[in-house]
Write a protein that holds these residues in place. Structure first.
Motif, PDB file in Angstrom:
ATOM      1  N   TRP A 212       0.829  -1.202   0.000  1.00  0.00           N
ATOM      2  CA  TRP A 212       0.000   0.000   0.000  1.00  0.00           C
ATOM      3  C   TRP A 212       0.870   1.263   0.000  1.00  0.00           C
ATOM      4  O   TRP A 212       0.656   2.183  -0.781  1.00  0.00           O
ATOM      5  CB  TRP A 212      -0.914  -0.009   1.223  1.00  0.00           C
ATOM      6  CG  TRP A 212      -1.623   1.283   1.465  1.00  0.00           C
ATOM      7  CD1 TRP A 212      -1.262   2.264   2.328  1.00  0.00           C
ATOM      8  CD2 TRP A 212      -2.804   1.754   0.818  1.00  0.00           C
ATOM      9  NE1 TRP A 212      -2.148   3.307   2.274  1.00  0.00           N
ATOM     10  CE2 TRP A 212      -3.107   3.026   1.343  1.00  0.00           C
ATOM     11  CE3 TRP A 212      -3.639   1.228  -0.152  1.00  0.00           C
ATOM     12  CZ2 TRP A 212      -4.201   3.765   0.941  1.00  0.00           C
ATOM     13  CZ3 TRP A 212      -4.740   1.966  -0.560  1.00  0.00           C
ATOM     14  CH2 TRP A 212      -5.010   3.216  -0.026  1.00  0.00           C
ATOM     15  N   GLN A 233      -7.052   6.630   4.708  1.00  0.00           N
ATOM     16  CA  GLN A 233      -7.489   6.214   3.378  1.00  0.00           C
ATOM     17  C   GLN A 233      -7.406   4.704   3.231  1.00  0.00           C
ATOM     18  O   GLN A 233      -8.252   4.088   2.576  1.00  0.00           O
ATOM     19  CB  GLN A 233      -6.636   6.892   2.312  1.00  0.00           C
ATOM     20  CG  GLN A 233      -6.914   8.376   2.135  1.00  0.00           C
ATOM     21  CD  GLN A 233      -6.086   8.983   1.023  1.00  0.00           C
ATOM     22  OE1 GLN A 233      -5.197   8.337   0.471  1.00  0.00           O
ATOM     23  NE2 GLN A 233      -6.364  10.227   0.696  1.00  0.00           N
ATOM     24  N   ASP A 236     -10.383   3.214   4.829  1.00  0.00           N
ATOM     25  CA  ASP A 236     -11.596   3.514   4.061  1.00  0.00           C
ATOM     26  C   ASP A 236     -11.829   2.481   2.966  1.00  0.00           C
ATOM     27  O   ASP A 236     -12.943   2.373   2.442  1.00  0.00           O
ATOM     28  CB  ASP A 236     -11.497   4.909   3.438  1.00  0.00           C
ATOM     29  CG  ASP A 236     -11.580   6.014   4.490  1.00  0.00           C
ATOM     30  OD1 ASP A 236     -12.056   5.713   5.608  1.00  0.00           O
ATOM     31  OD2 ASP A 236     -11.173   7.151   4.204  1.00  0.00           O
ATOM     32  N   MET A 237     -10.798   1.713   2.632  1.00  0.00           N
ATOM     33  CA  MET A 237     -10.911   0.699   1.581  1.00  0.00           C
ATOM     34  C   MET A 237     -11.428  -0.632   2.112  1.00  0.00           C
ATOM     35  O   MET A 237     -11.501  -1.611   1.368  1.00  0.00           O
ATOM     36  CB  MET A 237      -9.542   0.486   0.929  1.00  0.00           C
ATOM     37  CG  MET A 237      -8.912   1.733   0.328  1.00  0.00           C
ATOM     38  SD  MET A 237      -9.821   2.306  -1.116  1.00  0.00           S
ATOM     39  CE  MET A 237      -9.481   0.985  -2.266  1.00  0.00           C
ATOM     40  N   SER A 239     -14.271  -1.758   2.753  1.00  0.00           N
ATOM     41  CA  SER A 239     -15.479  -2.288   2.107  1.00  0.00           C
ATOM     42  C   SER A 239     -15.169  -3.013   0.802  1.00  0.00           C
ATOM     43  O   SER A 239     -15.983  -3.781   0.302  1.00  0.00           O
ATOM     44  CB  SER A 239     -16.466  -1.148   1.839  1.00  0.00           C
ATOM     45  OG  SER A 239     -15.867  -0.155   1.024  1.00  0.00           O
ATOM     46  N   ASP A 240     -13.982  -2.783   0.253  1.00  0.00           N
ATOM     47  CA  ASP A 240     -13.573  -3.454  -0.977  1.00  0.00           C
ATOM     48  C   ASP A 240     -13.107  -4.858  -0.628  1.00  0.00           C
ATOM     49  O   ASP A 240     -12.254  -5.036   0.248  1.00  0.00           O
ATOM     50  CB  ASP A 240     -12.436  -2.659  -1.635  1.00  0.00           C
ATOM     51  CG  ASP A 240     -12.118  -3.168  -3.040  1.00  0.00           C
ATOM     52  OD1 ASP A 240     -12.466  -4.326  -3.346  1.00  0.00           O
ATOM     53  OD2 ASP A 240     -11.503  -2.410  -3.823  1.00  0.00           O
ATOM     54  N   PRO A 241     -13.642  -5.901  -1.278  1.00  0.00           N
ATOM     55  CA  PRO A 241     -13.230  -7.275  -0.949  1.00  0.00           C
ATOM     56  C   PRO A 241     -11.725  -7.496  -1.081  1.00  0.00           C
ATOM     57  O   PRO A 241     -11.142  -8.300  -0.354  1.00  0.00           O
ATOM     58  CB  PRO A 241     -14.008  -8.129  -1.958  1.00  0.00           C
ATOM     59  CG  PRO A 241     -15.186  -7.289  -2.338  1.00  0.00           C
ATOM     60  CD  PRO A 241     -14.713  -5.875  -2.296  1.00  0.00           C
ATOM     61  N   GLU A 242     -11.099  -6.774  -1.973  1.00  0.00           N
ATOM     62  CA  GLU A 242      -9.664  -6.924  -2.165  1.00  0.00           C
ATOM     63  C   GLU A 242      -8.871  -6.410  -0.967  1.00  0.00           C
ATOM     64  O   GLU A 242      -7.735  -6.820  -0.728  1.00  0.00           O
ATOM     65  CB  GLU A 242      -9.240  -6.180  -3.436  1.00  0.00           C
ATOM     66  CG  GLU A 242      -7.795  -6.397  -3.826  1.00  0.00           C
ATOM     67  CD  GLU A 242      -7.449  -5.700  -5.121  1.00  0.00           C
ATOM     68  OE1 GLU A 242      -6.254  -5.649  -5.466  1.00  0.00           O
ATOM     69  OE2 GLU A 242      -8.381  -5.204  -5.801  1.00  0.00           O
ATOM     70  N   TYR A 243      -9.505  -5.507  -0.199  1.00  0.00           N
ATOM     71  CA  TYR A 243      -8.851  -4.927   0.969  1.00  0.00           C
ATOM     72  C   TYR A 243      -9.514  -5.391   2.270  1.00  0.00           C
ATOM     73  O   TYR A 243      -9.528  -4.661   3.258  1.00  0.00           O
ATOM     74  CB  TYR A 243      -8.886  -3.402   0.899  1.00  0.00           C
ATOM     75  CG  TYR A 243      -7.960  -2.817  -0.137  1.00  0.00           C
ATOM     76  CD1 TYR A 243      -6.685  -2.400   0.194  1.00  0.00           C
ATOM     77  CD2 TYR A 243      -8.369  -2.688  -1.454  1.00  0.00           C
ATOM     78  CE1 TYR A 243      -5.830  -1.855  -0.751  1.00  0.00           C
ATOM     79  CE2 TYR A 243      -7.526  -2.152  -2.419  1.00  0.00           C
ATOM     80  CZ  TYR A 243      -6.261  -1.746  -2.066  1.00  0.00           C
ATOM     81  OH  TYR A 243      -5.426  -1.217  -3.005  1.00  0.00           O
ATOM     82  N   ALA A 244     -10.042  -6.582   2.290  1.00  0.00           N
ATOM     83  CA  ALA A 244     -10.705  -7.093   3.495  1.00  0.00           C
ATOM     84  C   ALA A 244      -9.735  -7.213   4.663  1.00  0.00           C
ATOM     85  O   ALA A 244     -10.137  -7.137   5.829  1.00  0.00           O
ATOM     86  CB  ALA A 244     -11.346  -8.446   3.197  1.00  0.00           C
TER      87      ALA A 244
END
Length: 470
Positions: A212, A233, A236-237, A239-244
């Motif tokens: 990151w 930031q 904040d990611m 919610s993205d499955p890639e950033y679980a």
């Protein structure tokens, strides 16, 4: 008839308070003997002294014979024998500490009188003293289903050697044959031990973190790797499955992980950057935003060069009508559209308006106006105080009064209506001048639309010089 069985060992001795009723003493002797015990005529060194609580004789016996040197001598109510018979065992004197009875206080939250009496008797049968106050008692018994119980717990939790127990606790202790206070349970106050993390960081977490940072701030010299916003930031990611994986830690934890291990993690980040080789300022990097669109520059208005004297600019007509002295767009400042009208310098001077020489307005003429310029020599107009042209002279009796003088239209009467003010009046003057192509001074002097229309119609029907030549 009492059923005989060996409940009391033969070594267990009893002494009965002498002033008890004879019938009661006889019944106690029979029961003790039937259960295997012995009744003594004197207070034994070891055994039980059966008394009636809260009597003078009972207090005298305690005062004389109750001694820490004789820990096996117990003072119990005479009901002790019956309680042992009901329980089927010899009740142990468990509520005794250092040779003395443990003091109990029965709280008022236990409101039932019979329950209070039964609880008091059970405590005495097991060697305790239920008559103590809340301040002197070692154990306070209360109803755990009331708010008073929780209040007592909070009030005395910091007092050593004092316990708040449920009324059921006494029965449990009697059944176990030992005093076991309710243990304290450690409650996490919410913090973490020094240096300990709530959720341990893994190698995979650090790898994600380095990827990151390498994507957002590939070059450390640009700064920002220890700022808050970079890690906010990141979270904040989530919610993205890639950033679980982000949700494993808070943004503060991610930031502290980098700060405390920056030297080691910077090496990992540099390796990722050398592999991907991103260019500085590449799209998506932290701190770089789209360059804003350039706004067109506004042309600045020409400032007054000071050639308008205060006495000129303070002319009543100029101040009251708010008409710019050097209009550029053909509109007044008041928002009323005024057609551009060519104004001669002499006319402006007669009106009290000072116009700079370099601010003369150029007005584009129509074809009809350009044709009339060729006839200016023949069709002259009155300028300033010059005498009127030949075509402008009036015939005798035309538009005159009895004394032969011309009747001038009042400024307060325009087409039969009073003027609405200086600004409106000037607007009408300019309108008439533009419509019939006369000077502002001429229109201002006569100010009669019908008159100027008649004059323009007369000029229009006159024959052109070219026609005469033909």
């Amino acid at each position: 008839m009492v059923q005989s069985f060996a409940l009391f060992p033969s070594s267990v001795k009893f002494f009965i308070q002498k002033d008890l009723p004879t019938e009661l003493q006889a019944e106690l002797c029979e029961t003790i003997t039937a259960l295997g015990g012995r009744v003594e005529s004197k207070v034994p060194r070891q055994g039980f002294v059966l008394i009636q609580p809260n009597t003078n004789e009972a207090e005298r016996l305690k005062l004389c014979w109750d001694s820490p040197d004789r820990p096996d001598r117990h003072f119990v109510p005479y009901t002790y024998v019956e309680a042992c018979k009901i329980a089927g065992i010899l009740l142990k004197q468990i509520f005794v500490e250092n040779g003395e009875a443990i003091k109990f206080h029965i709280d008022s939250s236990i409101a039932n009188i019979n329950a209070r009496a039964a609880l008091s008797a059970r405590i005495m049968h097991s060697g305790g003293d239920p008559s103590a106050s809340a301040q002197t008692a070692r154990v306070i018994l209360a109803d755990p289903n009331t708010e008073i119980f929780q209040h007592l717990v909070k009030s005395y939790q910091g007092v050593p050697g004092k316990y708040i127990e449920s009324y059921l606790w006494v029965k449990k202790c009697v059944e176990k044959g030992a005093v076991v206070y309710t243990p304290l349970v450690y409650k996490n106050p919410g913090g973490r031990r020094p240096g300990e993390e709530r959720t341990q960081f893994t190698e995979e977490d650090e790898e994600h973190l380095c990827n990151w940072i390498a994507a957002k701030i590939p070059y450390k010299e640009t700064g920002g790797r220890t700022g808050n916003r970079l890690y906010q930031q990141l979270c904040d990611m989530a919610s993205d499955p890639e950033y679980a994986w982000v949700s494993r830690h808070t943004w503060q934890s991610w930031r502290e992980r980098y700060k405390k291990n920056s030297q080691r993690l910077d090496t990992m980040i540099q390796a990722i950057v050398e592999q991907k080789k991103p260019s500085l300022g590449e799209k998506g990097q932290y701190g770089y935003v789209r360059k804003p669109e350039e706004k067109p520059k506004r042309s600045r208005k020409r400032k007054d060069d000071g050639r308008l004297s205060p006495s000129r600019t303070s002319h009543p007509m100029a101040m009251g009508m708010h008409i710019p002295l050097t209009p550029q767009d053909g509109h007044s400042h008041s928002g009323i559209p005024i057609p551009p009208v060519p104004m001669q310098t002499s006319t402006a001077n007669s009106m009290g308006l000072a116009i700079p020489q370099d601010s003369v307005m150029v007005v584009r003429k129509s074809p009809a106006e350009e044709e009339m310029e060729d006839e200016e020599a023949e069709w002259e107009v009155k300028v300033g105080t010059d005498p009127p042209p030949m075509w402008g002279k009036r015939k005798a009796g035309e538009d005159s009064s009895e004394n032969g003088k011309r009747t001038r239209v009042s400024s307060e009467q325009i087409n039969g209506r009073p003027a609405s003010g200086g600004m409106h009046q000037m607007a009408r003057i300019l309108d008439i001048a533009h419509e019939f192509r006369f000077t502002v001074e001429e229109v201002q002097e006569y100010y009669d639309r019908a008159r100027f229309k008649k004059m323009r119609d007369t000029l229009s029907v006159l024959a052109d010089d070219s026609d005469h030549a033909a």
